[in-house]
Scaffold this active site. Structure first.
Site, PDB file in Angstrom:
ATOM      1  N   GLY A  14      -4.927  -1.835  -0.594  1.00 40.33           N
ATOM      2  CA  GLY A  14      -5.957  -1.869   0.448  1.00 40.33           C
ATOM      3  C   GLY A  14      -5.885  -3.061   1.378  1.00 40.33           C
ATOM      4  N   SER A  15      -4.673  -3.617   1.577  1.00 38.22           N
ATOM      5  CA  SER A  15      -4.599  -4.750   2.512  1.00 38.22           C
ATOM      6  C   SER A  15      -4.916  -4.288   3.937  1.00 38.22           C
ATOM      7  CB  SER A  15      -3.236  -5.442   2.436  1.00 38.22           C
ATOM      8  OG  SER A  15      -2.233  -4.621   2.972  1.00 38.22           O
ATOM      9  N   ASN A 109      -3.052   7.876  10.837  1.00 39.76           N
ATOM     10  CA  ASN A 109      -2.328   7.339   9.684  1.00 39.76           C
ATOM     11  C   ASN A 109      -1.446   6.192  10.152  1.00 39.76           C
ATOM     12  OD1 ASN A 109      -1.221   7.274   6.988  1.00 39.76           O
ATOM     13  ND2 ASN A 109       0.605   8.306   7.778  1.00 39.76           N
ATOM     14  N   HIS A 111       2.190   4.297   9.147  1.00 42.48           N
ATOM     15  CA  HIS A 111       3.394   4.517   8.347  1.00 42.48           C
ATOM     16  C   HIS A 111       4.366   3.353   8.595  1.00 42.48           C
ATOM     17  CE1 HIS A 111       6.293   6.777   6.044  1.00 42.48           C
ATOM     18  NE2 HIS A 111       7.202   6.460   6.959  1.00 42.48           N
TER      19      HIS A 111
HETATM   20  C1  GAR Z   1       1.160   0.414   3.977  1.00 44.17           C
HETATM   21  O1  GAR Z   1       2.370  -0.275   4.172  1.00 44.17           O
HETATM   22  C2  GAR Z   1       1.196   1.755   4.691  1.00 44.17           C
HETATM   23  O2  GAR Z   1       1.933   1.726   5.878  1.00 44.17           O
HETATM   24  C3  GAR Z   1       1.870   2.616   3.652  1.00 44.17           C
HETATM   25  O3  GAR Z   1       1.285   2.218   2.442  1.00 44.17           O
HETATM   26  C4  GAR Z   1       0.999   0.818   2.517  1.00 44.17           C
HETATM   27  C5  GAR Z   1      -0.409   0.577   1.999  1.00 44.17           C
HETATM   28  O4  GAR Z   1      -0.658  -0.774   1.823  1.00 44.17           O
HETATM   29  N1  GAR Z   1       1.652   3.998   3.904  1.00 44.17           N
HETATM   30  C6  GAR Z   1       2.575   4.945   3.735  1.00 44.17           C
HETATM   31  O5  GAR Z   1       3.677   4.722   3.297  1.00 44.17           O
HETATM   32  C7  GAR Z   1       2.142   6.354   4.144  1.00 44.17           C
HETATM   33  N2  GAR Z   1       3.247   7.239   4.199  1.00 44.17           N
HETATM   34  P1  GAR Z   1      -2.144  -1.307   1.603  1.00 44.17           P
HETATM   35  O6  GAR Z   1      -2.750  -0.490   0.447  1.00 44.17           O
HETATM   36  O7  GAR Z   1      -1.969  -2.734   1.230  1.00 44.17           O
HETATM   37  O8  GAR Z   1      -2.901  -1.123   2.881  1.00 44.17           O
END
Ligand code: GAR
Length: 205
Positions: A14-15, A109, A111
């Site tokens: 969840g950053s 979203n 990515h």
């Molecule tokens: C992020 O890097 C986001 O871009 C990626 O998951 C991570 C979540 O980090 N999403 C994907 O790969 C979607 N296909 P977070 O939980 O620290 O925000």
């Protein structure tokens, strides 16, 4: 004017959720995170939401007989809260028409690659192993394909020869935390127009 109401969907740390929350608070924007939707009980993002007093809808996909069943429950929650925008922030599931139909053009979203390259899981690792010199971050509207919706914004990130994968991850996250709140702000202000696959932005002068 009433405030712009968003729901964030996340599965992990969840950053990005935190970056959005900090941005709307620091900038005193009239944007409110009304709900966190999380498919993984125990995920760190839940702690972050609870600390900020944000309601959480957490569920276990395997408790439902189909994706449509839990998505319908989510849609009911979103409608109760009159959500204007769904923000997927590390929500590691495909969404179906149950969510896409009512929220097309109102669901985005982020990515960690320059789409359409490196879709799906571990996009940062895929780019690193492939050996590309430039990767980056994409924010896009969500359709029911995997990372295929109309692109709102992209930002490149260089991969230097000496970069470790951890350094690349950090560089990608830094960019994500800057551009995701920015895009949300633009949408809240009505500065994003979607026509077919093409998206136009009207930044503040
Ligand atoms: C992020 O890097 C986001 O871009 C990626 O998951 C991570 C979540 O980090 N999403 C994907 O790969 C979607 N296909 P977070 O939980 O620290 O925000």
């Amino acid at each position: 004017m009433s405030s712009f109401r968003i729901a964030v969907f996340a599965s992990g740390s969840g950053s990005n959720f935190q970056a959005i929350l900090d941005h709307v608070n620091q900038q005193k924007l009239d944007i409110h995170i009304e709900l966190l939707v999380c498919d993984r009980p125990g995920a760190k993002v839940i702690e972050r939401a609870e600390k900020a007093g944000i309601p959480v809808f957490v569920f276990r996909p395997k408790d439902y007989i189909s994706r449509e069943m839990y998505e319908q429950e989510i849609v009911n929650e979103l409608q109760k809260k009159q959500i204007d925008l769904i923000v997927l922030a590390g929500y590691m599931r495909l969404v179906t028409d149950t969510l896409v139909k009512p929220y097309y053009g109102k669901m985005i979203n982020i990515h960690p690659s320059l789409l359409p390259a490196f879709t799906g899981l571990d996009a940062i690792g895929q780019a690193y192993k492939y050996g590309v010199k430039v990767t980056g971050v994409t924010v896009h509207f969500v359709d029911n394909g995997m990372d295929t919706g109309p692109i709102i914004k992209q930002e490149p990130v260089d991969i230097h020869e000496k970069d470790t994968i951890e350094e690349l991850e950090q560089n990608i996250h830094k960019v994500e935390h800057l551009i995701y709140p920015e895009v949300i702000e633009l949408i809240a202000e009505g500065r994003v127009r979607l026509e077919g696959r093409r998206v136009s932005l009207y930044p503040k002068k």
